[in-house]
Design a protein around this motif. Structure first.
Motif, PDB file in Angstrom:
ATOM      1  N   ARG A  74      96.099  48.689  44.273  1.00 30.80           N
ATOM      2  CA  ARG A  74      95.256  49.080  45.596  1.00 30.80           C
ATOM      3  C   ARG A  74      93.769  49.419  45.050  1.00 30.80           C
ATOM      4  O   ARG A  74      92.664  49.037  45.306  1.00 30.80           O
ATOM      5  CB  ARG A  74      95.626  50.143  46.030  1.00 30.80           C
TER       6      ARG A  74
ATOM      7  N   ARG B  75      91.512  46.062  44.142  1.00 30.60           N
ATOM      8  CA  ARG B  75      91.089  45.643  45.439  1.00 30.60           C
ATOM      9  C   ARG B  75      90.027  46.517  46.152  1.00 30.60           C
ATOM     10  O   ARG B  75      88.980  45.693  46.474  1.00 30.60           O
ATOM     11  CB  ARG B  75      92.288  45.437  46.392  1.00 30.60           C
ATOM     12  N   GLN B  76      90.173  47.582  46.386  1.00 33.28           N
ATOM     13  CA  GLN B  76      89.432  48.387  46.945  1.00 33.28           C
ATOM     14  C   GLN B  76      87.948  48.794  46.585  1.00 33.28           C
ATOM     15  O   GLN B  76      87.167  48.836  47.131  1.00 33.28           O
ATOM     16  CB  GLN B  76      89.953  49.439  47.714  1.00 33.28           C
TER      17      GLN B  76
ATOM     18  N   HIS C  85      86.411  47.246  44.099  1.00 33.12           N
ATOM     19  CA  HIS C  85      85.674  46.107  43.563  1.00 33.12           C
ATOM     20  C   HIS C  85      85.353  46.254  42.060  1.00 33.12           C
ATOM     21  O   HIS C  85      84.350  46.065  41.312  1.00 33.12           O
ATOM     22  CB  HIS C  85      84.103  45.975  44.078  1.00 33.12           C
TER      23      HIS C  85
ATOM     24  N   SER D 255      94.375  39.085  41.764  1.00 37.21           N
ATOM     25  CA  SER D 255      92.923  39.640  41.926  1.00 37.21           C
ATOM     26  C   SER D 255      92.094  38.995  41.119  1.00 37.21           C
ATOM     27  O   SER D 255      92.010  38.748  40.043  1.00 37.21           O
ATOM     28  CB  SER D 255      93.179  40.916  41.511  1.00 37.21           C
TER      29      SER D 255
END
Lengths: 197, 197
Positions: A126, A129-130, A132, A160
């Protein structure tokens, strides 16, 4: 059991402290100024109350978030994944890394009943992804469990858009990251290799 | 300085505990059940209050006199002279000696400023006279300081009708009594030699 025996019994439960060493420590404390025992007692009493896990990286901290996560001068595109909170301390002391951390809380070890779900791997995915993240550096011990965990994380992050590296094997195989000297650790950071290349 | 750093700084003041070991101990305590830290804290807090020197033999004790001096089944004609309180514990664990003890509180070491007057030698001479001691066993480390102290005590007691012996050199020369295994210590007791013979 008297007080000295009690202290010796407790101290000998610590890692690397046998019964004779515990005896030496107990008598040393007894023969030191009593302020030493009082200070140590007070700090032990408050330890668990003052320390918690950082909600971002998972390392032990007194403030929320921890000073490293709160430090705006750190490179937020770089994330270093470690097994335990004390690995953060070791790496910080090498002054080689200026990104942030993610503490897994262990390594995958099926024989010991430690599965991916028991570790902070979901939250890692997570975060990548969040936040950057451009590069995830896997700084796990070069052991079977460390390698297994590295491969598992690589697989979880393969969709990712992130570069995954791991520390160069300047670390002696089978060793423990905690005992690496500063120079070895620095070299491992500089020579880190891209995974799956 | 945060709580972990504080604990690490205190623990690394203990003998044989370096900065890395102190880190391991601190994190172990942090990751153990908090009852462990609480127990250790409580015992440390009360240690100096519950322990004092026995008025007879000088060893650390919670009761007055200490359990060994109070034990009427022990041979009161035999007196074992040791440097430190922890030597009493080591000798008791060997179960080789059934007399009582006298703790000097150190060894003669002029270069470190430790003179006979700083040690419990005067009280030893008084005890030998008043308690009808038949044999004084000098159980001091086989080092220069231990030998010097043994010779000094022999001289101080030469007019008393008492046999003075010292432990056989089963102990490795230059070593520390505390690290002797049970068997070596037993042999040293059995092979003890008369001084000045």
């Amino acid at each position: 059991m008297n007080s000295i025996d009690g202290i010796i019994a407790l101290l000998s439960k610590l890692p690397g402290i046998g019964k004779k060493s515990a005896g030496r420590l107990a008598y040393h404390i007894l023969e030191s100024d009593r302020s030493f025992a009082r200070l140590l007692s007070e700090q032990l009493a408050s330890l668990h109350d003052s320390i918690r896990h950082c909600s971002m990286c998972g390392s032990w901290t007194e403030s929320e978030p921890c000073p490293i996560c709160a430090d705006s001068t750190r490179d937020t595109a770089l994330l270093c994944v470690v097994e335990r909170s004390q690995d953060v301390r070791v790496i910080e002391e090498s002054r080689e890394f200026r990104g942030r951390f993610h503490v897994l809380g262990g390594l995958i070890a099926p024989l010991e009943g430690i599965n991916p779900d028991d570790l902070a791997i979901g939250s890692l995915v997570r975060r990548v992804r969040q936040e950057h993240i451009a590069e995830v550096i896997l700084a796990l011990n070069p052991t079977v469990e460390g390698d297994t965990t590295s491969l598992y994380i690589q697989k979880m992050l393969q969709n990712s858009p992130v570069t995954i590296t791991r520390l160069a094997s300047g670390l002696p195989v089978g060793g423990d990251l905690e005992y690496a000297d500063r120079l070895t650790l620095s070299r491992s950071f500089r020579g880190r290799t891209k995974m799956g290349a």
